[in-house]
Design an enzyme around this catalytic site. Structure first.
Site, mmCIF file in Angstrom:
data_model
loop_
_atom_site.group_PDB
_atom_site.id
_atom_site.type_symbol
_atom_site.label_atom_id
_atom_site.label_comp_id
_atom_site.label_asym_id
_atom_site.label_seq_id
_atom_site.Cartn_x
_atom_site.Cartn_y
_atom_site.Cartn_z
ATOM 1 N N ASP A 13 35.944 47.301 41.869
ATOM 2 C CA ASP A 13 36.588 46.246 41.430
ATOM 3 C C ASP A 13 37.848 46.445 40.591
ATOM 4 O OD1 ASP A 13 34.527 44.660 42.610
ATOM 5 O OD2 ASP A 13 33.259 44.877 40.812
ATOM 6 N N LYS A 16 41.601 47.045 44.363
ATOM 7 C CA LYS A 16 41.984 47.840 45.396
ATOM 8 C C LYS A 16 42.540 47.045 46.499
ATOM 9 C CE LYS A 16 37.569 49.287 45.772
ATOM 10 N NZ LYS A 16 37.158 48.771 44.518
ATOM 11 N N GLY A 40 33.673 43.552 47.642
ATOM 12 C CA GLY A 40 34.461 42.203 47.654
ATOM 13 C C GLY A 40 36.021 42.447 47.066
ATOM 14 N N HIS A 41 36.785 42.276 48.010
ATOM 15 C CA HIS A 41 38.227 42.310 47.513
ATOM 16 C C HIS A 41 38.982 41.294 47.564
ATOM 17 C CE1 HIS A 41 37.540 46.692 49.641
ATOM 18 N NE2 HIS A 41 36.893 46.560 48.427
ATOM 19 N N GLN A 225 34.227 50.455 46.821
ATOM 20 C CA GLN A 225 33.533 50.727 45.779
ATOM 21 C C GLN A 225 34.440 51.702 44.664
ATOM 22 O OE1 GLN A 225 31.498 51.056 48.894
ATOM 23 N NE2 GLN A 225 31.406 48.943 48.439
HETATM 24 P P1 GDP Z 1 38.529 45.427 44.537
HETATM 25 O O1 GDP Z 1 37.284 45.283 44.970
HETATM 26 O O2 GDP Z 1 38.599 46.841 43.856
HETATM 27 O O3 GDP Z 1 39.322 45.044 45.490
HETATM 28 O O4 GDP Z 1 38.618 44.493 43.144
HETATM 29 P P2 GDP Z 1 38.087 42.786 43.044
HETATM 30 O O5 GDP Z 1 39.007 42.042 43.822
HETATM 31 O O6 GDP Z 1 36.864 42.831 43.363
HETATM 32 O O7 GDP Z 1 38.363 42.557 41.636
HETATM 33 C C1 GDP Z 1 39.657 42.472 41.184
HETATM 34 C C2 GDP Z 1 39.977 41.099 40.697
HETATM 35 O O8 GDP Z 1 41.108 41.210 39.624
HETATM 36 C C3 GDP Z 1 40.393 40.114 41.713
HETATM 37 O O9 GDP Z 1 39.729 38.850 41.295
HETATM 38 C C4 GDP Z 1 41.977 40.324 41.563
HETATM 39 O O10 GDP Z 1 42.447 38.891 42.067
HETATM 40 C C5 GDP Z 1 42.217 40.610 40.167
HETATM 41 N N1 GDP Z 1 43.129 41.209 39.839
HETATM 42 C C6 GDP Z 1 43.862 42.330 40.744
HETATM 43 N N2 GDP Z 1 44.729 42.830 39.986
HETATM 44 C C7 GDP Z 1 44.908 41.852 38.617
HETATM 45 C C8 GDP Z 1 45.991 41.929 37.558
HETATM 46 O O11 GDP Z 1 46.919 42.722 37.390
HETATM 47 N N3 GDP Z 1 45.770 40.978 36.551
HETATM 48 C C9 GDP Z 1 44.814 40.297 36.800
HETATM 49 N N4 GDP Z 1 44.590 39.165 35.604
HETATM 50 N N5 GDP Z 1 43.849 40.056 37.654
HETATM 51 C C10 GDP Z 1 44.089 40.983 38.877
HETATM 52 P P1 IMO Z 2 34.223 47.026 45.484
HETATM 53 O O1 IMO Z 2 34.703 47.370 46.939
HETATM 54 C C1 IMO Z 2 31.476 47.238 42.405
HETATM 55 C C2 IMO Z 2 27.349 48.416 43.305
HETATM 56 C C3 IMO Z 2 26.072 47.493 43.092
HETATM 57 C C4 IMO Z 2 25.175 48.489 42.636
HETATM 58 C C5 IMO Z 2 25.403 49.706 43.517
HETATM 59 C C6 IMO Z 2 24.629 49.775 44.659
HETATM 60 O O2 IMO Z 2 34.242 45.256 45.509
HETATM 61 O O3 IMO Z 2 34.715 47.688 44.629
HETATM 62 P P2 IMO Z 2 24.484 48.813 46.999
HETATM 63 O O4 IMO Z 2 24.752 47.335 47.518
HETATM 64 O O5 IMO Z 2 26.107 49.182 47.679
HETATM 65 O O6 IMO Z 2 23.697 49.489 47.479
HETATM 66 O O7 IMO Z 2 24.591 48.455 45.388
HETATM 67 O O8 IMO Z 2 26.609 49.580 43.724
HETATM 68 N N1 IMO Z 2 28.582 48.071 44.105
HETATM 69 C C7 IMO Z 2 29.618 47.757 43.623
HETATM 70 N N2 IMO Z 2 30.078 47.542 42.305
HETATM 71 N N3 IMO Z 2 32.067 46.747 43.549
HETATM 72 C C8 IMO Z 2 31.781 47.091 44.456
HETATM 73 O O9 IMO Z 2 32.610 47.184 45.557
HETATM 74 C C9 IMO Z 2 30.482 47.412 44.801
HETATM 75 N N4 IMO Z 2 29.660 47.592 45.867
HETATM 76 C C10 IMO Z 2 28.530 48.364 45.528
HETATM 77 O O10 IMO Z 2 26.505 46.437 42.009
HETATM 78 O O11 IMO Z 2 25.172 48.637 41.474
HETATM 79 MG MG MG Z 3 35.473 44.005 44.465
#
Ligand code: GDP
Ligand code: IMO
Ligand code: MG
Length: 429
Positions: A13, A16, A40-41, A225
């Site tokens: 999170d 990416k 979840g992206h 991840q």
């Molecule tokens: P990922 O799993 O690495 O793709 O990241 P996620 O999408 O799960 O979580 C990142 C969250 O931060 C998302 O809700 C993005 O919209 C948000 N985000 C990304 N870059 C920024 C930033 O520079 N500032 C803020 N406030 N939010 C951001």
């Molecule tokens: P993105 O790509 C954050 C964590 C779960 C749990 C562990 C194992 O959005 O960054 P699993 O279901 O993979 O067997 O769970 O890994 N986990 C993540 N945490 N971002 C993710 O993906 C994750 N995918 C799995 O919360 O701790």
């Molecule tokens: Mg994510």
């Protein structure tokens, strides 16, 4: 030609999806190499939000080819739902631009059921906090050589036979957890209903990439991840079930390791974690609440509130070593606005010694004490800022200090969730 691997440098999170979307503009082929719909992206383009779990975030750029490698585990129902959601928003989804490796393993209903049943049966201390999407059990079958692969979907009799072979053992396990048994016919029907729609998308991903590379195309390898959720190098057993390190980009889509020219680590300006497991810099005070609230730190996959804490340089040093980061994209700096001072852990103390990297002995990361460096905070909102030179001095100082400690250039800075709220930074600026 320059190929690029994107990895999450912390526990996931980091942003990416946003960076893959942003950088896809300069790429031709974007390929996911591991993980599944545990990811979840969130990507925001011109105020419109897209949440991607399986399909590479490059799909939002018209004309780019998106591939799903053999290292991914794919739930056909989720994949079809995601295609439909994107298509409904006007994104072009066709077999010509969205392709799946014949070797990708399929997440079956019994994988999901077992994932959930096992987690429920564990004590709070032992629970991993998985996403419940069947990721671990599917990877188990892959290495156990009993998995169903995407190629099998072309031969329904093979799928039926493999289900019939697998189910007695799966049902015995489910019964042990007090769960109802699954019927072969129902499992087959569910998987093939969505699976049939996958068939036109199947391809030899390795050839697609190598043919593209031979024509001078740029390839982006999209990780899911984070490095510290890697099944070997992460905080085992509180990890996911795939290798998240950059080198798996090669094995996860069948290309030579020599193709991985650049490795970009996505680093969030603080640290978050979902699920259980050690987190040395975790905050339980109002600063933690500030990060959680201002950063909207709620998981896009499971809706769980993310644990929050200070940036951890010791953890990131290990990321640099494990992945050979050539550059860093630093995200969510805007979230730190309003804090009087900002801390980062530059090392750990453990059993009377100081450590620059996480100590490797069992459970050590749960017992280390972070050694903090404190820097001045700032009150200026950053989201309207569009260039490195316009950032307040304390923000620049924070970024430069991170870069100095890690020895890797920060080349991109992100100050908001939208594609536009990002700018590049020249080396040494
Ligand atoms: P990922 O799993 O690495 O793709 O990241 P996620 O999408 O799960 O979580 C990142 C969250 O931060 C998302 O809700 C993005 O919209 C948000 N985000 C990304 N870059 C920024 C930033 O520079 N500032 C803020 N406030 N939010 C951001
Ligand atoms: P993105 O790509 C954050 C964590 C779960 C749990 C562990 C194992 O959005 O960054 P699993 O279901 O993979 O067997 O769970 O890994 N986990 C993540 N945490 N971002 C993710 O993906 C994750 N995918 C799995 O919360 O701790
Ligand atoms: Mg994510």
């Amino acid at each position: 030609m320059s190929n690029l691997v994107i990895v999450g440098a912390q526990w996931g999170d980091e942003g990416k999806g946003k960076l893959v979307d942003l950088l896809s503009g300069d790429m031709d082929i974007i390929v996911r190499f591991q993980g599944g719909n545990n990811a979840g992206h969130t990507v925001i383009v011109g105020g419109e939000q897209y949440i991607l779990h399986l399909i590479p975030s490059g799909i939002l750029h018209p004309g780019k080819v998106c591939l799903i490698g053999n290292g991914v585990v794919l739930d056909p129902t989720v994949f079809c739902q995601e295609m439909d959601t994107l298509a409904a928003k006007g994104v072009e989804i066709s077999p010509a631009r969205l392709k799946i490796s014949y070797k990708t393993h399929i997440i079956m209903p019994y994988h999901r059921a077992l994932d959930i049943a096992r987690e429920k049966a564990k004590s709070a201390a032992n629970r991993i906090g998985t996403t419940g999407r069947g990721i671990g059990p599917c990877y188990e079958d892959r290495v156990g050589r009993t998995g169903i692969r995407a190629a099998d979907l072309c031969e329904p009799d093979v799928v039926r036979r493999k289900i019939e072979l697998a189910l007695p053992e799966k049902n015995a396990l489910l019964a042990m957890y007090g769960k109802p048994e699954l019927k072969a016919g129902a499992v087959f029907d569910e998987v093939m209903a969505a699976g049939a729609r996958l068939i036109p998308h199947l391809t030899d991903v390795s050839s697609e990439i190598m043919d593209g590379a031979a024509k001078g195309k740029n390839i982006m390898f999209e990780g899911a991840q984070g490095v510290h959720l890697d099944v070997d190098h992460g905080t085992y057993p509180f990890v996911t079930s795939s290798n998240t390190v950059a080198s798996n980009a090669a094995a996860g889509c069948g290309v030579p390791a020599s193709m991985l020219d650049r490795v970009m680590g996505i680093v969030k300006a603080y640290t978050t974690r979902v699920g259980t497991g050690p987190f040395p810099t975790e905050l339980f005070d109002e600063t933690g609440a500030h990060l959680q609230t201002c950063g909207a730190e709620v998981g896009a996959t499971t809706g769980r509130v993310r644990r929050c804490g200070w940036l951890d340089i010791a953890l990131l040093r290990e990321t640099v070593r494990l992945c050979g980061l050539t550059e860093i994209a630093f995200t969510k700096l805007d979230v730190l606005t309003g804090l009087d001072e900002i801390k980062m852990a530059t090392a750990y103390e453990y059993k009377g010694r100081s450590y620059l990297y996480p100590p490797q002995t069992h459970n050590a990361l749960a017992e280390v004490v972070p050694i903090y460096e404190t820097l001045p905070g700032w009150n200026t909102p950053l989201r309207h800022i569009g260039a490195w030179e316009e950032l307040p001095a304390p923000v620049q100082a924070y970024v430069r200090r991170v870069e100095e400690l890690l020895g890797v250039p920060v080349t991109i800075v992100s100050v908001g969730p939208d594609r536009d709220e990002t700018f590049s930074r020249k080396a040494g600026a």
